[in-house]
Enzyme design. Sequence first.
Site, PDB file in Angstrom:
ATOM      1  N   HIS A   1      10.054   2.445  27.494  1.00 45.69           N
ATOM      2  CA  HIS A   1      10.615   3.161  28.642  1.00 45.69           C
ATOM      3  C   HIS A   1       9.618   4.240  29.056  1.00 45.69           C
ATOM      4  CE1 HIS A   1      13.910   4.621  31.263  1.00 45.69           C
ATOM      5  NE2 HIS A   1      13.268   5.777  31.124  1.00 45.69           N
ATOM      6  N   CYS A   2       9.180   4.182  30.297  1.00 46.90           N
ATOM      7  CA  CYS A   2       8.154   5.105  30.790  1.00 46.90           C
ATOM      8  C   CYS A   2       8.801   6.203  31.626  1.00 46.90           C
ATOM      9  CB  CYS A   2       7.116   4.346  31.624  1.00 46.90           C
ATOM     10  SG  CYS A   2       5.789   5.408  32.244  1.00 46.90           S
ATOM     11  N   PRO A   3       8.792   7.452  31.166  1.00 50.98           N
ATOM     12  CA  PRO A   3       9.374   8.530  31.968  1.00 50.98           C
ATOM     13  C   PRO A   3       8.602   8.793  33.258  1.00 50.98           C
ATOM     14  CG  PRO A   3       8.244   9.416  30.056  1.00 50.98           C
ATOM     15  CD  PRO A   3       8.263   7.936  29.880  1.00 50.98           C
TER      16      PRO A   3
ATOM     17  N   ASN B   1      10.200   6.558  35.512  1.00 50.81           N
ATOM     18  CA  ASN B   1      11.665   6.647  35.499  1.00 50.81           C
ATOM     19  C   ASN B   1      12.258   5.240  35.456  1.00 50.81           C
ATOM     20  OD1 ASN B   1      14.132   7.970  35.428  1.00 50.81           O
ATOM     21  ND2 ASN B   1      14.346   7.988  37.659  1.00 50.81           N
ATOM     22  N   ASN B   2      11.642   4.385  34.670  1.00 49.73           N
ATOM     23  CA  ASN B   2      12.035   2.984  34.615  1.00 49.73           C
ATOM     24  C   ASN B   2      11.523   2.381  33.317  1.00 49.73           C
ATOM     25  OD1 ASN B   2      13.133   0.565  35.402  1.00 49.73           O
ATOM     26  ND2 ASN B   2      11.563   0.076  36.917  1.00 49.73           N
TER      27      ASN B   2
END
Length: 354
Positions: free
Chosen positions: A181-183, A186-187
Amino acid sequence: MRWCPSSMLHLLRCVRLRSCTRRGRSRLPLWIREIWAYMSLLVQSLYFNSLTDSDVVFDSVFEPVFWTVDYVTRWFGTVFVCLVVILVGSIILIAYVVLLPLILNTYSPPWIAWHVCYGHWIIVMITFHYYKATKTPPGYLPTEKNDSPFVSVCKKCIMPKPARTHHCGICNRCILKMDHHCPWLNNCVGHLNHRYFFSFCLFMTLGCVYCSISGRNLFLDAYNALETNFLTPAPPYTFKDKMIHKSIIYMWVLTSTVGVALGALTMWHGVLISRGETSIERHINGKEAKRLAKRGRVYKNPFNYGKLNNWKVFLGVEKRSHWLTRVLLPSGHAPHGDGLTWEVFPVKKDLIPV
């Protein structure tokens, strides 16, 4: 059996104490009582689970911490996306307002053509892949019943999971071929948007390296000019000159720093793609390899199709022209496969012949 007055008095005191405790607990806010009940259930479950091990105890004890981290990451995702847009936008603004006039006035026509073409190509590729990486769903389990083979059942969703599918605590859903999960997006990065994520990292790194190398002399001149004017202020040195020099220094420092950090991340993901595994699978495969090594056996990744074929599957290259139209130019083509089923060990053949 005889009751003595002292025993009777002690019993009445205990009953009153329990009733007061219950009455006091009932006055607590509902959310505190719910958390207390949840924590009590977690502790009690450790005594009634025959499959309890260190992982179960760790997950149970740190469940509130994981929940807090997931909640904060979910909330800060929008902030990180805005930060990326602001930083990239500021570099593009400096390139157009400050650098482009300098290039047009000092460089020869061939070099001007090179910088204009390469710079705009990088901007288009970065913008396209970042937008697609943030807006494209990573790939979710179908809601309707399907006959796809599964390898386990998600303990959070209580749904069968196909191979390479993992649950994301931040998105609160199972993701097909989940990488992480890549902040900054945001996805989640999964089956449908993994290529967009890697392409964004790659072209962002190329853009930062380009700005860092081409702007090195401008950075040195701007830094020396600011230092000289600070020691011996000169009247011709205007506020506009000062802002231009500070903008060049800001651009060079930012692009150089991001280029090094993001370049290392991109190289790491490139290695994983060459091995045919995701970030999560790298951890799982490492543990499995150690477990089998103790038994004198060698673990082989069932999804490793060979380095070249791994890249063709990942990039969706089906013929030679796709290296140009799908890799070096913006392309919204779908990835290979549906993310539910995977071929295993097609090493001796090309999965996608070119």
